[in-house]
Design a protein around this motif. Structure first.
Motif, PDB file in Angstrom:
ATOM      1  N   GLU A  54      -6.191 -43.972  55.318  1.00  0.00           N
ATOM      2  CA  GLU A  54      -6.358 -42.648  54.748  1.00  0.00           C
ATOM      3  C   GLU A  54      -5.448 -42.468  53.480  1.00  0.00           C
ATOM      4  O   GLU A  54      -6.015 -41.714  52.396  1.00  0.00           O
ATOM      5  CB  GLU A  54      -5.549 -41.439  55.727  1.00  0.00           C
ATOM      6  N   ILE A  55      -4.360 -43.174  53.511  1.00  0.00           N
ATOM      7  CA  ILE A  55      -3.393 -43.217  52.101  1.00  0.00           C
ATOM      8  C   ILE A  55      -4.526 -44.148  51.122  1.00  0.00           C
ATOM      9  O   ILE A  55      -4.556 -43.631  50.007  1.00  0.00           O
ATOM     10  CB  ILE A  55      -2.165 -43.693  52.493  1.00  0.00           C
ATOM     11  N   ALA A  56      -4.820 -45.316  51.627  1.00  0.00           N
ATOM     12  CA  ALA A  56      -5.672 -46.230  50.509  1.00  0.00           C
ATOM     13  C   ALA A  56      -6.915 -45.294  49.983  1.00  0.00           C
ATOM     14  O   ALA A  56      -7.045 -45.397  48.730  1.00  0.00           O
ATOM     15  CB  ALA A  56      -6.109 -47.440  51.199  1.00  0.00           C
ATOM     16  N   ALA A  57      -7.523 -44.293  50.718  1.00  0.00           N
ATOM     17  CA  ALA A  57      -8.532 -43.631  50.199  1.00  0.00           C
ATOM     18  C   ALA A  57      -8.243 -42.535  49.053  1.00  0.00           C
ATOM     19  O   ALA A  57      -8.868 -42.515  48.316  1.00  0.00           O
ATOM     20  CB  ALA A  57      -9.201 -42.797  51.409  1.00  0.00           C
ATOM     21  N   LEU A  58      -6.829 -42.117  49.060  1.00  0.00           N
ATOM     22  CA  LEU A  58      -6.365 -41.361  48.109  1.00  0.00           C
ATOM     23  C   LEU A  58      -5.916 -42.241  46.900  1.00  0.00           C
ATOM     24  O   LEU A  58      -5.214 -41.636  45.797  1.00  0.00           O
ATOM     25  CB  LEU A  58      -5.226 -40.457  48.764  1.00  0.00           C
ATOM     26  N   SER A  59      -5.750 -43.421  46.909  1.00  0.00           N
ATOM     27  CA  SER A  59      -5.163 -44.332  45.903  1.00  0.00           C
ATOM     28  C   SER A  59      -6.339 -45.266  45.293  1.00  0.00           C
ATOM     29  O   SER A  59      -7.351 -45.484  45.824  1.00  0.00           O
ATOM     30  CB  SER A  59      -4.006 -45.000  46.485  1.00  0.00           C
TER      31      SER A  59
END
Length: 131
Positions: A54-59
């Motif tokens: 989820e964090i990678a999808a925002l980055s």
């Protein structure tokens, strides 16, 4: 003049805050912190934490890079991790003692700086007009 003991105290404070300073000093980790905080306050509240994907999808960072940065933030006492089966959820649960130590160190730096003379030369023009 600044007392030598003040400087030694500040040095000790810096050493105590080193992990926290390193963790928040990196631009990628700042981005992760901002994204996680923004997600926690959005309409889709993530009180239970966020997964690496989820964090990678925002980055623009890869999942392994995100994992690496999350571990540093965790080691610094800013994040905790909860495991549910094979899923890891990262969430903010900062060590308030470490945060207070960081705030105290910054306030100490400010108090020392206020004791230093003005070296900018900006006040010289005011003093020269008084002659």
């Amino acid at each position: 003049m600044i007392d030598r003991s003040e400087i030694l105290t500040l040095l000790t404070e810096f050493q105590g805050c080193q992990k926290m300073l390193s963790a928040i000093g990196d631009e990628a980790r700042q981005h992760i912190i901002i994204q996680m905080l923004a997600s926690n306050h959005s309409g889709e509240a993530r009180c239970g934490g966020m997964r690496v994907g989820e964090i990678a999808a925002l980055s623009s960072l890869s999942r392994p890079a995100i994992s690496h940065h999350l571990q540093i933030l965790k080691d610094a006492g800013l994040l905790k991790m909860r495991r549910e089966g094979t899923r890891n959820y990262y969430y903010f649960d900062a060590d308030m003692v470490d945060l207070e130590n960081l705030i105290q160190m910054l306030q100490h730096i400010k108090s020392i700086m206020l004791l230093l003379p003005d070296r900018s030369g900006e006040n010289d023009s005011l003093n020269n007009n008084d002659v």
